[in-house]
Design a protein around this motif. Structure first.
Motif, PDB file in Angstrom:
ATOM      1  N   ASP A 261      -7.922 -17.352  -8.632  1.00 40.97           N
ATOM      2  CA  ASP A 261      -8.401 -18.235  -7.564  1.00 40.97           C
ATOM      3  C   ASP A 261      -8.720 -17.482  -6.278  1.00 40.97           C
ATOM      4  N   MET A 262      -8.145 -16.296  -6.135  1.00 41.62           N
ATOM      5  CA  MET A 262      -8.359 -15.494  -4.937  1.00 41.62           C
ATOM      6  C   MET A 262      -9.631 -14.646  -5.003  1.00 41.62           C
ATOM      7  N   TYR A 263     -10.215 -14.572  -6.174  1.00 36.46           N
ATOM      8  CA  TYR A 263     -11.258 -13.568  -6.436  1.00 36.46           C
ATOM      9  C   TYR A 263     -12.401 -13.579  -5.422  1.00 36.46           C
ATOM     10  N   GLU A 264     -12.927 -14.762  -5.110  1.00 28.91           N
ATOM     11  CA  GLU A 264     -14.078 -14.839  -4.197  1.00 28.91           C
ATOM     12  C   GLU A 264     -13.734 -14.323  -2.806  1.00 28.91           C
ATOM     13  N   ASN A 265     -12.529 -14.586  -2.351  1.00 25.71           N
ATOM     14  CA  ASN A 265     -12.105 -14.051  -1.054  1.00 25.71           C
ATOM     15  C   ASN A 265     -11.820 -12.551  -1.113  1.00 25.71           C
ATOM     16  N   ILE A 266     -11.248 -12.111  -2.221  1.00 27.57           N
ATOM     17  CA  ILE A 266     -10.864 -10.703  -2.359  1.00 27.57           C
ATOM     18  C   ILE A 266     -12.086  -9.784  -2.344  1.00 27.57           C
ATOM     19  N   ILE A 267     -13.126 -10.134  -3.099  1.00 26.94           N
ATOM     20  CA  ILE A 267     -14.268  -9.227  -3.236  1.00 26.94           C
ATOM     21  C   ILE A 267     -15.104  -9.123  -1.963  1.00 26.94           C
ATOM     22  N   LYS A 268     -14.856  -9.992  -1.009  1.00 25.26           N
ATOM     23  CA  LYS A 268     -15.576  -9.926   0.267  1.00 25.26           C
ATOM     24  C   LYS A 268     -14.979  -8.882   1.208  1.00 25.26           C
ATOM     25  N   GLN A 269     -13.777  -8.391   0.883  1.00 27.52           N
ATOM     26  CA  GLN A 269     -13.077  -7.499   1.798  1.00 27.52           C
ATOM     27  C   GLN A 269     -13.464  -6.041   1.575  1.00 27.52           C
ATOM     28  N   ASP A 270     -13.474  -5.278   2.642  1.00 26.38           N
ATOM     29  CA  ASP A 270     -13.837  -3.856   2.605  1.00 26.38           C
ATOM     30  C   ASP A 270     -12.568  -3.030   2.823  1.00 26.38           C
ATOM     31  N   THR A 271     -11.967  -2.565   1.736  1.00 20.17           N
ATOM     32  CA  THR A 271     -10.716  -1.811   1.846  1.00 20.17           C
ATOM     33  C   THR A 271     -10.932  -0.440   2.481  1.00 20.17           C
ATOM     34  N   THR A 272     -12.108   0.139   2.280  1.00 16.37           N
ATOM     35  CA  THR A 272     -12.398   1.436   2.889  1.00 16.37           C
ATOM     36  C   THR A 272     -12.406   1.326   4.409  1.00 16.37           C
ATOM     37  N   ALA A 273     -13.049   0.271   4.905  1.00 15.19           N
ATOM     38  CA  ALA A 273     -13.114   0.050   6.353  1.00 15.19           C
ATOM     39  C   ALA A 273     -11.719  -0.223   6.923  1.00 15.19           C
ATOM     40  N   GLN A 274     -10.918  -1.019   6.206  1.00  9.21           N
ATOM     41  CA  GLN A 274      -9.578  -1.320   6.711  1.00  9.21           C
ATOM     42  C   GLN A 274      -8.708  -0.072   6.717  1.00  9.21           C
ATOM     43  N   ARG A 275      -8.786   0.731   5.685  1.00  9.64           N
ATOM     44  CA  ARG A 275      -7.963   1.948   5.642  1.00  9.64           C
ATOM     45  C   ARG A 275      -8.379   2.920   6.748  1.00  9.64           C
ATOM     46  N   LYS A 276      -9.672   3.023   7.011  1.00  8.72           N
ATOM     47  CA  LYS A 276     -10.151   3.877   8.111  1.00  8.72           C
ATOM     48  C   LYS A 276      -9.600   3.371   9.441  1.00  8.72           C
ATOM     49  N   TRP A 277      -9.632   2.054   9.620  1.00  8.62           N
ATOM     50  CA  TRP A 277      -9.101   1.437  10.844  1.00  8.62           C
ATOM     51  C   TRP A 277      -7.606   1.700  10.976  1.00  8.62           C
ATOM     52  N   LEU A 278      -6.867   1.561   9.883  1.00  8.68           N
ATOM     53  CA  LEU A 278      -5.431   1.831   9.898  1.00  8.68           C
ATOM     54  C   LEU A 278      -5.153   3.266  10.334  1.00  8.68           C
ATOM     55  N   THR A 279      -5.888   4.201   9.749  1.00  2.49           N
ATOM     56  CA  THR A 279      -5.704   5.611  10.068  1.00  2.49           C
ATOM     57  C   THR A 279      -5.958   5.878  11.539  1.00  2.49           C
ATOM     58  N   GLU A 280      -7.069   5.369  12.046  1.00  4.66           N
ATOM     59  CA  GLU A 280      -7.429   5.598  13.444  1.00  4.66           C
ATOM     60  C   GLU A 280      -6.433   4.943  14.401  1.00  4.66           C
ATOM     61  N   THR A 281      -5.989   3.733  14.051  1.00  2.00           N
ATOM     62  CA  THR A 281      -5.060   3.006  14.918  1.00  2.00           C
ATOM     63  C   THR A 281      -3.712   3.702  15.011  1.00  2.00           C
ATOM     64  N   LEU A 282      -3.210   4.190  13.883  1.00  2.00           N
ATOM     65  CA  LEU A 282      -1.908   4.853  13.854  1.00  2.00           C
ATOM     66  C   LEU A 282      -1.982   6.271  14.404  1.00  2.00           C
ATOM     67  N   GLU A 283      -3.133   6.887  14.254  1.00  2.00           N
ATOM     68  CA  GLU A 283      -3.302   8.284  14.666  1.00  2.00           C
ATOM     69  C   GLU A 283      -3.491   8.430  16.175  1.00  2.00           C
ATOM     70  N   LYS A 284      -4.201   7.488  16.771  1.00  2.00           N
ATOM     71  CA  LYS A 284      -4.603   7.641  18.169  1.00  2.00           C
ATOM     72  C   LYS A 284      -3.614   7.040  19.170  1.00  2.00           C
TER      73      LYS A 284
END
Length: 326
Positions: free
Chosen positions: A181-204
């Motif tokens: 049931d989650m599939y349509e919401n899940i495939i809309k997400q960009d995990t690469t973008a979120q991981r990049k954001w996580l890295t930058e937020t924690l690093e800076k």
């Protein structure tokens, strides 16, 4: 006779205060409190709750009552929800009755009207996740500006606490099934973008304390102890959090209370998923505490100390731990 009745009433009133029913805060508010909670001077105080939205059923109401008592006792600054805010299938709009029945009408204590910083859980993904984001513009206290976001808080000594709220759902491999049931919401997400954001937020950041909030646990001794999805999530983020010196990872998903710090890891995990329904808990390597009592966690943070107190639905403090920094 009137004097005797008056004396008895006065004694009952004073005794109630001694037993934890009346306390006046700086704001002048009086109400039920938890006298045994440690109160750190000049600390930033917040509560952590998860897996709660069940129309007041199971243990939700008594947990909410004790949250209010803890909120008054500590004079909290905010509350964190680690997700699964509305069972079983999230909400459909900002007018969904569950927002009233499972949230607004349950957490009614005055101090629980401070900000709630909210993460998304898998049950929330079964519904309209944009509606939960949009509710930020409707409710004074509900804070979810996006599926993932961060806030920085200044502590009394001038140092900072960074709170990073991530969306763990798209990082769970088992959710990428078309019959989910989650599939349509899940495939809309960009995990690469979120991981990049996580890295930058924690690093800076120059924050002294770093806390990450997400729904799914890195580790569990409970129902999902041997879950392939949880083991895969651990591989994706346990070393990552260690690398960026994340002091605490706050999560839920398991319906219990756990504190876990495996040997050799920097980050301590605080699992607070006992806001309503509870399930059997258990231990694994690195477990410091595990119990299936309904309840929540209280955090008090200064520049030098992070104090965590676990409170059950009866107002008992069932576990306390702390971290210290120079």
């Amino acid at each position: 006779m009137k004097k005797i009745v008056l004396l008895i009433a006065c004694f009952a009133f004073l005794n109630a205060g001694a037993q934890g029913y009346l306390k006046e805060t700086e704001s002048g508010y009086q109400g039920k409190f938890i006298p045994k909670l440690q109160q750190e001077d000049d600390a930033l105080h917040f509560l952590v709750l998860g897996d709660f939205g069940r129309h007041g059923q199971y243990h939700q109401k008594p947990v909410a009552e004790q949250m209010g008592a803890a909120a008054i006792t500590l004079d909290i600054d905010f509350t964190i929800s680690v997700g699964d805010n509305f069972y079983p299938n999230g909400i459909e709009s900002t007018q969904d009755p569950q927002l009233q029945n499972s949230f607004e009408d349950i957490y009614t204590n005055t101090k629980l009207y401070e900000n709630w910083y909210v993460a998304l859980g898998n049950h929330d993904y079964n519904g309209n996740i944009q509606a939960q984001i949009d509710y930020t513009k409707v409710s004074r206290r509900w804070q979810m500006p996006d599926t993932y976001y961060s806030e920085t808080f200044k502590l009394k000594d001038g140092s900072k606490l960074l709170m990073v709220v991530m969306d763990t759902n798209p990082f769970i491999d088992g959710y990428y099934k078309k019959d989910n049931d989650m599939y349509e919401n899940i495939i809309k997400q960009d995990t690469t973008a979120q991981r990049k954001w996580l890295t930058e937020t924690l690093e800076k950041t120059d924050a002294k304390w770093k806390i990450v909030v997400g729904h799914h646990p890195l580790y569990s001794g409970g129902k999902r102890k041997n879950s392939d999805d949880i083991k895969a999530f651990e591989k994706k983020f346990a070393s990552f959090f260690d690398k960026y010196k994340v002091d605490a990872y706050l999560c839920g998903h398991e319906h219990d209370l756990q504190v876990v710090k495996p040997k050799g890891h920097y980050t301590t995990q605080f699992l607070s998923g006992a806001g309503s329904e509870v399930r059997p808990s258990g231990e694994r390597e690195g477990t410091l505490f595990a119990d299936n009592q309904a309840g929540f966690m209280c955090f008090s943070v200064t520049g030098k100390k992070l104090l965590v107190q676990l409170v059950n639905e009866h107002g008992d403090i069932i576990y306390t731990t702390e971290m210290n920094k120079k």
